[in-house]
Write an enzyme that holds these catalytic residues in place. Sequence first.
Site, mmCIF file in Angstrom:
data_model
loop_
_atom_site.group_PDB
_atom_site.id
_atom_site.type_symbol
_atom_site.label_atom_id
_atom_site.label_comp_id
_atom_site.label_asym_id
_atom_site.label_seq_id
_atom_site.Cartn_x
_atom_site.Cartn_y
_atom_site.Cartn_z
ATOM 1 N N ASP A 98 0.036 4.360 0.760
ATOM 2 C CA ASP A 98 -0.153 5.232 1.921
ATOM 3 C C ASP A 98 0.284 4.598 3.230
ATOM 4 O O ASP A 98 0.240 5.253 4.284
ATOM 5 C CB ASP A 98 -1.604 5.714 2.021
ATOM 6 C CG ASP A 98 -2.619 4.590 1.956
ATOM 7 O OD1 ASP A 98 -2.232 3.450 1.634
ATOM 8 O OD2 ASP A 98 -3.810 4.842 2.212
ATOM 9 N N HIS A 139 0.827 -1.207 0.000
ATOM 10 C CA HIS A 139 0.000 0.000 0.000
ATOM 11 C C HIS A 139 0.863 1.259 0.000
ATOM 12 O O HIS A 139 1.727 1.434 0.869
ATOM 13 C CB HIS A 139 -0.912 0.018 1.230
ATOM 14 C CG HIS A 139 -2.012 -0.998 1.161
ATOM 15 N ND1 HIS A 139 -3.243 -0.712 0.614
ATOM 16 C CD2 HIS A 139 -2.068 -2.296 1.568
ATOM 17 C CE1 HIS A 139 -4.020 -1.790 0.694
ATOM 18 N NE2 HIS A 139 -3.326 -2.763 1.260
ATOM 19 N N ASP A 196 2.716 -5.481 2.712
ATOM 20 C CA ASP A 196 1.479 -4.771 3.039
ATOM 21 C C ASP A 196 1.755 -3.287 3.260
ATOM 22 O O ASP A 196 1.407 -2.455 2.434
ATOM 23 C CB ASP A 196 0.783 -5.390 4.247
ATOM 24 C CG ASP A 196 -0.714 -5.090 4.284
ATOM 25 O OD1 ASP A 196 -1.237 -4.540 3.298
ATOM 26 O OD2 ASP A 196 -1.370 -5.432 5.287
ATOM 27 N N GLU A 199 -9.151 -11.690 6.130
ATOM 28 C CA GLU A 199 -8.148 -11.122 7.039
ATOM 29 C C GLU A 199 -8.766 -10.975 8.428
ATOM 30 O O GLU A 199 -8.343 -11.636 9.368
ATOM 31 C CB GLU A 199 -7.661 -9.779 6.497
ATOM 32 C CG GLU A 199 -6.524 -9.154 7.296
ATOM 33 C CD GLU A 199 -6.070 -7.822 6.717
ATOM 34 O OE1 GLU A 199 -5.037 -7.324 7.192
ATOM 35 O OE2 GLU A 199 -6.745 -7.272 5.822
#
Length: 359
Positions: A25, A23, A289, A211
Site C-alpha cells: 500500500d 509495503h 519500504d 524505528e
Amino acid sequence: MQTFALLSKTALQAWPKAELHCHLDGSLRLETLLDLARQQGKTALLPADSLEGLAEILQQVDTSASLEAYLQWFRYTVPLMQTREALRRIAYELAEDAARENVCYLEVRYAPVLHTEEGLTLEQVNEAVLDGLRAAERDFGLRIGLILCGLRHLPETFSLRTAELAVAYRKRGVVAFDLAGGEAGHPPKHHLHAFYYARNHLLNLTVHAGESWGPDSIHQALFYCGAHRIGHGVTLYQDPDLLQYVLDHQIPLEICPTSNVQTKAVADYATHPLRYYVEHSLAVTINTDNRLFSRTTMTEELWRAHTACGLSVQQLREVVLNGFRHAFLHWDEKQDLLRNVEASLKQLTADPTQPSLTH
C-alpha cells in the site's frame, strides 16, 4: 570522506537484487493512484487531481515530523485498494517495477484488514493480491513471497486473525507474519498470541522494531515475539549488549535508508548507523519500504547506501547477498539462488567493460 571509486547507478541497476521489506500500500505507481481514484469516483480523496500536482505534494513526505506523521500518507492509497481488481493490479505492477531493475526475489507485505472496508473478506483480499503476484512471477520471471502484517494499534484479535490467515496460506504464497504500524505506545508484546500461533504453525516471523522507538522494541520483538528478522532496527546501536546478541545470532536487519530519513528515525544519511552495522558484521539488508512515498527503487536505495552512507563496493556486494541469504525461502531453494547470484555479481564486478565507475 569517501576514498573508494564509486559504482555508477547504471552498474547497480544491472546487479541482481533481493528485496525483503516492501509495503504493497506504499508502493503504487503514481499514475495508478490517480487512475484508480478516477475509476472509483474518489478523486476528492486525493490532495491533487493531476500527476504533476500529486508529485509536488508527495515531496512533503520528506518533512514528516515522525513515523506516525509519515504513516498518515497512507490515507491516500488504502481507500483505493478496496476491490479485487485494484489489489491485483497494484500487486502485479509492483512486481513488474521490481523486475525491471533486476530484483529477482521480492517479498511484499501488507495488512489484509485494511482492505475490507467495502465488503471484501480477508480471504478475498489475499487471493486478489496473490493472483497479481503469481501473474507477475509468470510474466517477469522473478520469485515472490507474501508477508501478512498485523497492526500495532489494533486489538490483538485482529493480529491473531491475520496470523491465522497467514498460516492458512503458508503453502500458497505467504512466507511470513509481521507486525507493523506506529511503535510508540504499542509494544510488540501486546500481540503475543498472534506470534505464538504463527510460530507454532512453522511460519517465519519479522517485526517492525527499533524505528521510532528504542532498542526495547527490538528486544520485545526478539524475545517476546520470536522474530527471525527485524524490520528497520535503526536504534539497535543504543544497546551494545543487544547488538552483540543480534550479531552473534546473525539476526538480519531490514534497513530502508530513505524511509528512515523521512520518518526521522535518523537525522540524515550521513548519520545513519548502516555503515556502522556493516563494519561490525551485522546481517544488514537494504530495502525500499514504500516505493511511492519514498519515490525510490532498490537501485536508488543501494546507490544512497553507497554514496551517502559510505558503503564500499565490497560492502555493498555483501549487503546485496544478504538479501538472498536471509530470504524467507526453503534452504535448498535459497542456496541455488545464491549460487546464481554470486556468479552473476562476480562477473558484473569483474568485467572492465561494465559501466561500473563514475569519475
